[in-house]
Design an enzyme around this catalytic site. Structure first.
Site, PDB file in Angstrom:
ATOM      1  CG  ASN A 102      51.213  10.559  51.927  1.00 23.62           C
ATOM      2  OD1 ASN A 102      52.241  10.188  51.720  1.00 23.62           O
ATOM      3  ND2 ASN A 102      50.900  11.065  53.186  1.00 23.62           N
ATOM      4  CG  HIS A 142      55.725  10.396  52.546  1.00 18.94           C
ATOM      5  ND1 HIS A 142      54.951   9.858  53.672  1.00 18.94           N
ATOM      6  CD2 HIS A 142      56.330   9.253  52.083  1.00 18.94           C
ATOM      7  CE1 HIS A 142      55.191   8.773  53.836  1.00 18.94           C
ATOM      8  NE2 HIS A 142      56.123   8.384  52.928  1.00 18.94           N
ATOM      9  CG  ASP A 180      62.946   9.491  56.228  1.00 18.21           C
ATOM     10  OD1 ASP A 180      63.726   8.702  56.594  1.00 18.21           O
ATOM     11  OD2 ASP A 180      61.950   9.711  55.624  1.00 18.21           O
ATOM     12  CD  GLU A 212      53.359  12.369  55.779  1.00 21.73           C
ATOM     13  OE1 GLU A 212      53.074  12.278  54.311  1.00 21.73           O
ATOM     14  OE2 GLU A 212      53.517  11.511  56.684  1.00 21.73           O
TER      15      GLU A 212
HETATM   16  C1  F6R Z   1      61.879   6.313  54.021  1.00 22.23           C
HETATM   17  C2  F6R Z   1      61.156   7.364  53.689  1.00 22.23           C
HETATM   18  C3  F6R Z   1      59.658   7.075  52.949  1.00 22.23           C
HETATM   19  C4  F6R Z   1      59.356   5.828  52.239  1.00 22.23           C
HETATM   20  C5  F6R Z   1      58.141   5.825  51.963  1.00 22.23           C
HETATM   21  C6  F6R Z   1      57.685   4.359  51.214  1.00 22.23           C
HETATM   22  O1  F6R Z   1      63.190   6.650  54.385  1.00 22.23           O
HETATM   23  O2  F6R Z   1      61.580   8.565  53.563  1.00 22.23           O
HETATM   24  O3  F6R Z   1      59.130   8.226  52.208  1.00 22.23           O
HETATM   25  O4  F6R Z   1      60.271   5.710  51.167  1.00 22.23           O
HETATM   26  O5  F6R Z   1      57.043   5.868  52.961  1.00 22.23           O
HETATM   27  O6  F6R Z   1      57.789   3.290  52.407  1.00 22.23           O
HETATM   28  P1  F6R Z   1      57.859   1.746  51.840  1.00 22.23           P
HETATM   29  O7  F6R Z   1      59.299   1.724  51.072  1.00 22.23           O
HETATM   30  O8  F6R Z   1      58.069   1.124  53.070  1.00 22.23           O
HETATM   31  O9  F6R Z   1      56.566   1.357  51.157  1.00 22.23           O
END
Ligand code: F6R
Length: 246
Positions: free
Chosen positions: A135, A137, A68, A142
């Site tokens: 959450n 995701h 992303d 989401e």
């Molecule tokens: C990042 C992504 C997100 C993160 C998630 C956890 O490319 O796609 O799904 O993996 O938000 O983020 P962290 O590792 O910072 O807790």
């Protein structure tokens, strides 16, 4: 099939994930890696860099696809995922710039989604690295996102904006409100998936991902339907699993 590996701490999570990546690129030097940003995979990336420097493991033929990118941040912005990936990994290994794919949020967003999706359709990701949002995701898919989704533009949830404000001077108003993300069906197309998560903040999401019903309200729960998923978590992230037995 979902395999859960519970280890002591973040370092051990990174080491376990690294073992799988190293084995993959050793056996298949032109492997396709799906990569994630955020805090969770940083330790893995550090081990890949160290191993590249010390043992010469090469990524010259490897192709990478990131999950992303924020909408509204130019590539050069220090918090763009383009910058993140270059700073934390790509600038320190021998991957070729032309083999790096990160969704671009510049120009026409619909065209960018289509272009990224077309590129994904031409390959199969050998190993996809995932983090998980508090959450539930995966990527920026989401809660409520269709399991059939492909690369698309999303409005980030308030909880995601709050979680990511730490990268933006703890100022939620500075966090982009939208992102471009691989869809859930793109993620599910990977041959193997490794999800890494640490800390108490991820415990509920991990519980719902591993033990909850498979529902679009918990995007990560779809992983229960994938043939080869490894969930690598520390004790804190595992703390809501099997709680009733304690
Ligand atoms: C990042 C992504 C997100 C993160 C998630 C956890 O490319 O796609 O799904 O993996 O938000 O983020 P962290 O590792 O910072 O807790």
């Amino acid at each position: 099939m979902m395999r859960v590996i519970r280890v002591k701490d973040y370092q051990q999570i990174s080491e376990k994930a690294f073992e799988i990546i190293k084995q993959t690129v050793t056996e298949k030097p032109d492997a396709v890696l799906g990569l994630a940003t955020g805090s969770s995979p940083v330790g893995l990336y550090q081990l890949m860099i160290k191993d590249h420097r010390e043992n010469g493991t090469s990524y010259r033929e490897v192709r990478t696809f990131n999950l992303d990118e924020y909408v509204g941040l130019p590539k050069e912005h220090p918090e763009s995922y383009y910058s993140f990936m270059h700073n934390n990994l790509f600038d320190h290994i021998d991957v070729k710039e032309e083999n790096i794919h990160i969704p671009s949020s510049e120009g026409d967003l619909k065209e960018q989604c289509e272009a990224y999706n077309n590129a994904l359709e031409e390959v199969q990701i050998d190993v996809q690295i995932l983090g998980i949002g508090s959450n539930g995701h995966i990527g920026f898919n989401e809660p409520g996102t269709s399991f059939d989704s492909v690369t698309h533009i999303v409005d980030l949830n308030e909880s995601t904006i709050k979680d990511n404000a730490r990268f933006f001077d703890n100022d939620m108003s500075k966090v982009p409100a939208q992102a471009i993300t691989m869809g859930i069906s793109n993620v599910m197309a990977a041959k193997k998936i490794i999800l890494v998560a640490n800390g108490e903040n991820k415990a509920n999401a991990i519980q719902a991902c591993v033990m909850g019903p498979v529902t679009e309200f918990v995007p990560a729960s779809v992983l229960q339907e994938h043939p080869d998923v490894v969930i690598i978590i520390d004790e804190a992230a595992a703390s809501s699993l099997y709680k009733e037995k304690r």
